[in-house]
Design an enzyme around this catalytic site. Structure first.
Site, mmCIF file in Angstrom:
data_model
loop_
_atom_site.group_PDB
_atom_site.id
_atom_site.type_symbol
_atom_site.label_atom_id
_atom_site.label_comp_id
_atom_site.label_asym_id
_atom_site.label_seq_id
_atom_site.Cartn_x
_atom_site.Cartn_y
_atom_site.Cartn_z
ATOM 1 N N ASN A 194 0.670 -0.805 0.275
ATOM 2 C CA ASN A 194 0.408 -0.018 0.085
ATOM 3 C C ASN A 194 0.956 1.415 -0.082
ATOM 4 O OD1 ASN A 194 -1.741 2.071 0.524
ATOM 5 N ND2 ASN A 194 -2.087 1.496 2.695
ATOM 6 N N LYS B 67 0.001 4.133 -0.262
ATOM 7 C CA LYS B 67 -0.577 5.498 0.295
ATOM 8 C C LYS B 67 -0.432 6.269 -0.401
ATOM 9 C CE LYS B 67 0.059 3.291 4.781
ATOM 10 N NZ LYS B 67 0.061 3.279 6.305
ATOM 11 N N HIS C 15 -9.129 1.551 5.178
ATOM 12 C CA HIS C 15 -7.949 1.443 5.868
ATOM 13 C C HIS C 15 -8.439 2.512 7.192
ATOM 14 C CE1 HIS C 15 -4.168 2.177 6.299
ATOM 15 N NE2 HIS C 15 -3.277 0.714 6.150
ATOM 16 N N GLU D 286 -7.006 4.553 7.746
ATOM 17 C CA GLU D 286 -6.523 6.121 7.888
ATOM 18 C C GLU D 286 -7.717 6.976 7.202
ATOM 19 O OE1 GLU D 286 -2.792 5.871 5.706
ATOM 20 O OE2 GLU D 286 -1.684 4.758 7.950
ATOM 21 N N GLU E 254 -5.387 -5.096 10.871
ATOM 22 C CA GLU E 254 -4.653 -4.062 10.732
ATOM 23 C C GLU E 254 -4.479 -2.979 12.146
ATOM 24 O OE1 GLU E 254 -2.293 -3.203 6.788
ATOM 25 O OE2 GLU E 254 -4.098 -1.320 7.039
ATOM 26 N N GLY F 52 2.413 2.084 11.099
ATOM 27 C CA GLY F 52 3.694 3.049 10.772
ATOM 28 C C GLY F 52 4.036 3.099 12.396
ATOM 29 N N SER G 250 3.189 -2.670 10.404
ATOM 30 C CA SER G 250 4.420 -2.428 10.356
ATOM 31 C C SER G 250 5.106 -3.630 10.384
ATOM 32 C CB SER G 250 5.296 -2.319 11.941
ATOM 33 O OG SER G 250 4.692 -0.980 12.033
HETATM 34 P P1 PGA Z 1 2.723 -0.538 7.583
HETATM 35 O O1 PGA Z 1 1.146 0.745 7.326
HETATM 36 O O2 PGA Z 1 3.267 -1.090 6.680
HETATM 37 O O3 PGA Z 1 3.731 1.467 6.824
HETATM 38 O O4 PGA Z 1 2.568 0.037 9.073
HETATM 39 C C1 PGA Z 1 0.212 -0.199 7.036
HETATM 40 C C2 PGA Z 1 -1.260 -0.543 6.400
HETATM 41 O O5 PGA Z 1 -0.913 1.118 6.410
HETATM 42 O O6 PGA Z 1 -1.348 -1.047 6.018
#
Ligand code: PGA
Length: 252
Positions: free
Chosen positions: A11, A13, A97, A99, A169, A175, A215
């Site tokens: 992803n 982003k 997601h 976010e 997730e 992150g 992560s």
């Molecule tokens: P990350 O993000 O691997 O940077 O923690 C995962 C995600 O948001 O899908």
């Protein structure tokens, strides 16, 4: 046990201009040629989808968008329809997601509409669920997931597990560098598979791919993939570098 080929999904982003996306996609195509143990998917920003599609066309790399709107078309400035994604070359779309839930007003209700619209247009939703730090501390992990799954899939009579991918997730792991341990993630994945079994039956649940995200890095992918109910990963930060991402995709 159903047939669950691992899926390693990147992803991107809101990272990468068109030039950067093209260069990254080219590298990924080259580097994942030898990856035989998993399906590999990338999810660029909207502006690079068509360009990336041309680059991955002859490869086995799959293409996802990061969001969509549920309406067919209309006066919805700034939105992208399912048919637009299909014609741009997407086979998958990330929905719900954390976010988007946290910063852009995504709710279980809009997630439900989006999943429905994706499936009607033959796009495979990568449906994201996950609890926050606070939920976990208050022992609400399972009740939060119950609600997200129940509301997100409301009214959807799914019969083929290939039509959807679930992604667990935990918000506290995205992150942050804090990954769920293999055992922590496994516990939740097994729980989620049980929920889907109640809804859609055993053979559906056995064939459903459930990805872990939060992560995921080169140093933890192997211990996550070892778990019986973890069928792949949704990777943010570590998917931006093609060398790291392709190594993760071989999870050795
Ligand atoms: P990350 O993000 O691997 O940077 O923690 C995962 C995600 O948001 O899908």
């Amino acid at each position: 046990m159903g047939n669950r080929r691992p899926l390693i999904a990147g992803n991107w982003k809101m990272f990468k201009t068109s030039e950067e996306a093209a260069a990254t996609a080219k590298e990924i195509v080259r580097l994942v040629l030898d990856v035989k143990n998993a399906d590999v998917l990338i999810s660029p920003p909207f502006t690079s989808i068509s360009l990336v599609r041309e680059i991955i066309r002859e490869s086995s790399v799959l293409l996802a968008a990061q969001n969509l709107h549920w309406e067919k078309e209309g006066a919805f400035t700034g939105e992208i329809s399912p048919a637009m994604l299909v014609s741009a070359g997407c086979t998958h779309v990330i929905i719900g997601h954390s976010e988007r839930r946290a910063y852009f007003g995504e709710t279980d209700e809009t997630v439900n509409k989006k999943i429905n619209a994706a499936i009607l247009n033959n796009l495979i939703p990568i449906f994201c669920v996950g609890e926050s730090d606070e939920d976990r501390e208050l022992n609400k992990t399972f009740s939060v997931l119950d609600k997200q799954v129940e509301n997100g899939l409301k009214g959807l009579a799914l019969t083929d597990a290939a039509d959807i991918v679930l992604a667990y997730e935990p918000v506290w792991a995205i992150g942050t560098g804090k990954t769920a341990t293999g055992d922590q993630a496994q516990e939740v994945h097994a729980y989620l598979r049980g929920l889907l079994e109640k809804k859609y039956g055993t053979s559906f649940a056995d064939s459903l791919r459930i990805l872990y995200g939060g992560s995921v890095k080169l140093n933890n992918i192997a211990s996550l993939m070892e778990m019986p109910d973890i069928d792949g990963a949704l990777i943010g930060g570590a998917s931006l570098d093609p060398v790291t991402f392709s190594k993760i995709a071989s999870f050795k």
